[in-house]
Structure formats: structure tokens, C-alpha cells
Scaffold this active site. Sequence first.
Site, PDB file in Angstrom:
ATOM      1  N   TYR A 101      -0.549   0.052  10.018  1.00 39.67           N
ATOM      2  CA  TYR A 101      -0.870  -0.723   8.807  1.00 39.67           C
ATOM      3  C   TYR A 101       0.245  -0.536   7.773  1.00 39.67           C
ATOM      4  CZ  TYR A 101      -3.438  -1.488   4.370  1.00 39.67           C
ATOM      5  OH  TYR A 101      -3.833  -1.878   3.108  1.00 39.67           O
ATOM      6  N   SER A 112       0.840  -1.200   0.000  1.00 44.18           N
ATOM      7  CA  SER A 112       0.000   0.000   0.000  1.00 44.18           C
ATOM      8  C   SER A 112       0.875   1.251   0.000  1.00 44.18           C
ATOM      9  CB  SER A 112      -0.857  -0.009   1.275  1.00 44.18           C
ATOM     10  OG  SER A 112      -1.363   1.268   1.557  1.00 44.18           O
TER      11      SER A 112
HETATM   12  P1  NAD Z   1     -10.819  -6.668   1.756  1.00 46.71           P
HETATM   13  O1  NAD Z   1     -10.904  -6.492   3.223  1.00 46.71           O
HETATM   14  O2  NAD Z   1     -12.062  -6.468   0.966  1.00 46.71           O
HETATM   15  O3  NAD Z   1     -10.226  -8.096   1.410  1.00 46.71           O
HETATM   16  C1  NAD Z   1      -9.292  -8.759   2.212  1.00 46.71           C
HETATM   17  C2  NAD Z   1      -9.780 -10.184   2.431  1.00 46.71           C
HETATM   18  O4  NAD Z   1      -8.824 -10.871   3.237  1.00 46.71           O
HETATM   19  C3  NAD Z   1     -11.132 -10.243   3.174  1.00 46.71           C
HETATM   20  O5  NAD Z   1     -12.089 -10.911   2.390  1.00 46.71           O
HETATM   21  C4  NAD Z   1     -10.806 -11.011   4.440  1.00 46.71           C
HETATM   22  O6  NAD Z   1     -11.828 -11.879   4.867  1.00 46.71           O
HETATM   23  C5  NAD Z   1      -9.558 -11.785   4.029  1.00 46.71           C
HETATM   24  N1  NAD Z   1      -8.811 -12.215   5.204  1.00 46.71           N
HETATM   25  C6  NAD Z   1      -8.541 -11.471   6.329  1.00 46.71           C
HETATM   26  N2  NAD Z   1      -7.906 -12.231   7.229  1.00 46.71           N
HETATM   27  C7  NAD Z   1      -7.753 -13.460   6.665  1.00 46.71           C
HETATM   28  C8  NAD Z   1      -7.199 -14.672   7.132  1.00 46.71           C
HETATM   29  N3  NAD Z   1      -6.661 -14.757   8.354  1.00 46.71           N
HETATM   30  N4  NAD Z   1      -7.226 -15.758   6.314  1.00 46.71           N
HETATM   31  C9  NAD Z   1      -7.795 -15.673   5.078  1.00 46.71           C
HETATM   32  N5  NAD Z   1      -8.340 -14.538   4.578  1.00 46.71           N
HETATM   33  C10 NAD Z   1      -8.327 -13.454   5.378  1.00 46.71           C
HETATM   34  O7  NAD Z   1      -9.654  -5.690   1.268  1.00 46.71           O
HETATM   35  P2  NAD Z   1      -9.281  -5.221  -0.215  1.00 46.71           P
HETATM   36  O8  NAD Z   1      -9.656  -3.805  -0.330  1.00 46.71           O
HETATM   37  O9  NAD Z   1      -9.786  -6.206  -1.218  1.00 46.71           O
HETATM   38  O10 NAD Z   1      -7.692  -5.301  -0.131  1.00 46.71           O
HETATM   39  C11 NAD Z   1      -6.947  -6.386  -0.699  1.00 46.71           C
HETATM   40  C12 NAD Z   1      -5.470  -6.155  -0.419  1.00 46.71           C
HETATM   41  O11 NAD Z   1      -5.053  -4.923  -0.981  1.00 46.71           O
HETATM   42  C13 NAD Z   1      -5.128  -6.081   1.071  1.00 46.71           C
HETATM   43  O12 NAD Z   1      -3.874  -6.681   1.295  1.00 46.71           O
HETATM   44  C14 NAD Z   1      -5.038  -4.589   1.338  1.00 46.71           C
HETATM   45  O13 NAD Z   1      -4.210  -4.300   2.437  1.00 46.71           O
HETATM   46  C15 NAD Z   1      -4.450  -4.105   0.022  1.00 46.71           C
HETATM   47  N6  NAD Z   1      -4.747  -2.673  -0.242  1.00 46.71           N
HETATM   48  C16 NAD Z   1      -6.029  -2.293  -0.504  1.00 46.71           C
HETATM   49  C17 NAD Z   1      -6.310  -0.945  -0.760  1.00 46.71           C
HETATM   50  C18 NAD Z   1      -7.706  -0.472  -1.072  1.00 46.71           C
HETATM   51  O14 NAD Z   1      -7.876   0.723  -1.343  1.00 46.71           O
HETATM   52  N7  NAD Z   1      -8.727  -1.330  -1.040  1.00 46.71           N
HETATM   53  C19 NAD Z   1      -5.274  -0.006  -0.735  1.00 46.71           C
HETATM   54  C20 NAD Z   1      -3.984  -0.425  -0.444  1.00 46.71           C
HETATM   55  C21 NAD Z   1      -3.729  -1.785  -0.216  1.00 46.71           C
END
Ligand code: NAD
Length: 325
Positions: A147, A119
Site C-alpha cells: 500500500y 499516506s
Molecule cells: P475509505 O475506504 O473510507 O474511502 C475510500 C473510498 O474510495 C471508499 O468509499 C471506496 O468505495 C472508494 N473507492 C474505492 N475504489 C473505488 C473506485 N474504483 N472508484 C470509485 N471509488 C472507489 O478510506 P478513507 O479512510 O476515507 O481514506 C481516504 C484516502 O485517504 C485514501 O486514499 C486513503 O488511502 C488515504 N489515507 C487514509 C488514512 C486513514 O487513516 N483513514 C491514512 C492514510 C491515507
Amino acid sequence: MKKALVCGAGGFIGHHLVKCLKNKGYWVRGVDLKYPEFSPTQADEFLILDLREPENCKKALTLHEGKFDEVYQLAADMGGMGFISWAECETLTNNVLINIYMIKTSAEMEIQRYFFSSSVCIYRDMEPGEPKLYEKDAYPAMPDNEYGWEKLYSERVALSYAKRYGMKVRIARFENCFGPEGTYKGGREKAPAAICRKVATAKLKGEDHIEVWGDGSAIRNYVYVDDLVSAVYMLMQSDVEEPVNIGTEEYISVKELVDMIFEIAGVKLNVKWVSGPVGVQSRNFSHEKIYSLGWKPGYTIKKGLEITYKWIEERVKKDIEEGNL
Ligand code: NAD
């Protein structure tokens, strides 16, 4: 047929990435703690597993025959600023465990290509108008929140395993991603979804104002989810070994974001700017690396918000009818 594992396939970006990989002809296994919330997964197989446990990482990575060609690690305990600002212990514990065990098990099982979703939270805060930060400017490090520190640490873990095991590791630093089928209520939603929900709720209930955290001056980029997953795919196929920023060149203030959503919703409401966890003041990142791979975003923020707002307004309408909002 290539085989891909998507960890976090029940979440927002993971669910869209599964669709993208299916369109490209992959056989896909999704893994998550839960199934996607808003529409059925398109994965060929979906396992409910807690990836904080090393034996579950092994289960996720084991096929009856052969090996996964590509592993995409997007699972994270994650949310918008509201969540990130209070869930520091959860973020630092759960995400470190997932990331350590997934990369270690993948390396030991001789996976050739591994993607890690980092991120832009790994960067320091910026002043409005500051020149662009490049990927190398992550150091000296001063992320604004835990984070971000966890993501930076996990990048280093992934790069160390890449070096030791000769595994092709690709790392993307995402800017704010938005689009339909993302969390829009409940406390983990990010700013674009939260503001769309507030505007839709006020519009449908005939209210005259919404509350927004901060003073509206924070500058951000927002990247539409289809563009983001196509960038992830391109990066995964590339030879780029260092972390890469993924976002577009369009930076706007939260006030401009709110005004755009008013225009799309066809309403003009009063805004009460209230105190809340807003995060960093400003952002401005170089996207030269991802553009150099031939990637070009297909959506402006406005075009992406038109689709996102419509989806959220329909959800909010249903929530109100069912007494859930
Ligand atoms: P999200 O929360 O929708 O998806 C993350 C998924 O990981 C969830 O479905 C959750 O149930 C699953 N998860 C959490 N703990 C878990 C575990 N112990 N075992 C298995 N699954 C588990 O988030 P997102 O927005 O889809 O983000 C996806 C990735 O991208 C993440 O790593 C996030 O940090 C990164 N990210 C997202 C953004 C954004 O704007 N959405 C920005 C920067 C980075």
C-alpha cells in the site's frame, strides 16, 4: 461559486471533506462506488462511478458548463492493517488504476488544482525514540507494505503530471485518521475504531476481556477527521508543491490507546495481546510544513476518541439489538 470534485466521497474522509467544502460555500460533486454508509451526503450531486475506468474519470470531471476549480482524489481500495496485509494485489492494481487515470484525465482536461491523498505508509519502519523523519526522508525508499509503495509511486505520477502540464498538485501524507462515521467493523476498520468496537461490545455484553493484535508497544499518531480535512483544505489553497505530512505531535502506544478507550468507556477489561498484522513498530514525523501554513489541530487524541467512542458504542448497541454482533 467555486466547484469541487471529491473522489471517494462515499468513504470516511471524503464524506467529511464534502461537509467541510459545503460549509465553505463550494458547489460539490461527490463520486464513489457507493453512497456514504452512515449519513446522507451533503454533496450537491453524487455520481456512482468506478474510477478504475478512464471514461468514468472523464464523466466525473465533466461539467455542463466550465471546469472544476479543485479536484480532491481520495478514492482508494483501502482499510486497516488487517486489510492492507492481505489485499496486496487489489491495492497495487485498483489504486494505481484510479490514480493514473484520474491525474491523466485531470491534466488533459486542464484542471488547475489537484489534491492527492497519500499516506505515511510511504516511510520506512522506525525504532522507538528515533528522531523525526522529514518529508524528504521518504528516500531512499523502503515502505513496510505494498500500500505504501503504491502511494509513493502515485505521488511520483502526480508530481510528473504537475511538472508537464503546469497543474497545481498538492499531496498530503496522512497519519492514522479517526472519527465518527468511519468503518468500525467488517475487516477494513483501523485500530482506533476496532478497539472502540471491541470495548463497546464487551461492555454491552458483560464480557471481561478483549483481544488486541500485537503486544501494545507500537507507537502511532492519530489525527481527528475534522482536523485532517481542515489541513487538506489549507494545503490545497497553499503554494506548497512538495508532499506534506499531516498529523499531530501526540504519539502514543497501542497500549496507551487501549487504556484511553477504557477510561472513556468507563470500564477496565483484561487485554489478551494476540498475534496479528500490526505493521510498523514506531512513528515520529515532522509536521513543520503543515504547521507553517497556520494549521493547528483542535482535538487531542482523547477529545477525538470521546466523540468517536460514543458514536461507535451507539452503533454497536444497535448491532447487538439487531443480532448483527
Ligand atoms: P475509505 O475506504 O473510507 O474511502 C475510500 C473510498 O474510495 C471508499 O468509499 C471506496 O468505495 C472508494 N473507492 C474505492 N475504489 C473505488 C473506485 N474504483 N472508484 C470509485 N471509488 C472507489 O478510506 P478513507 O479512510 O476515507 O481514506 C481516504 C484516502 O485517504 C485514501 O486514499 C486513503 O488511502 C488515504 N489515507 C487514509 C488514512 C486513514 O487513516 N483513514 C491514512 C492514510 C491515507
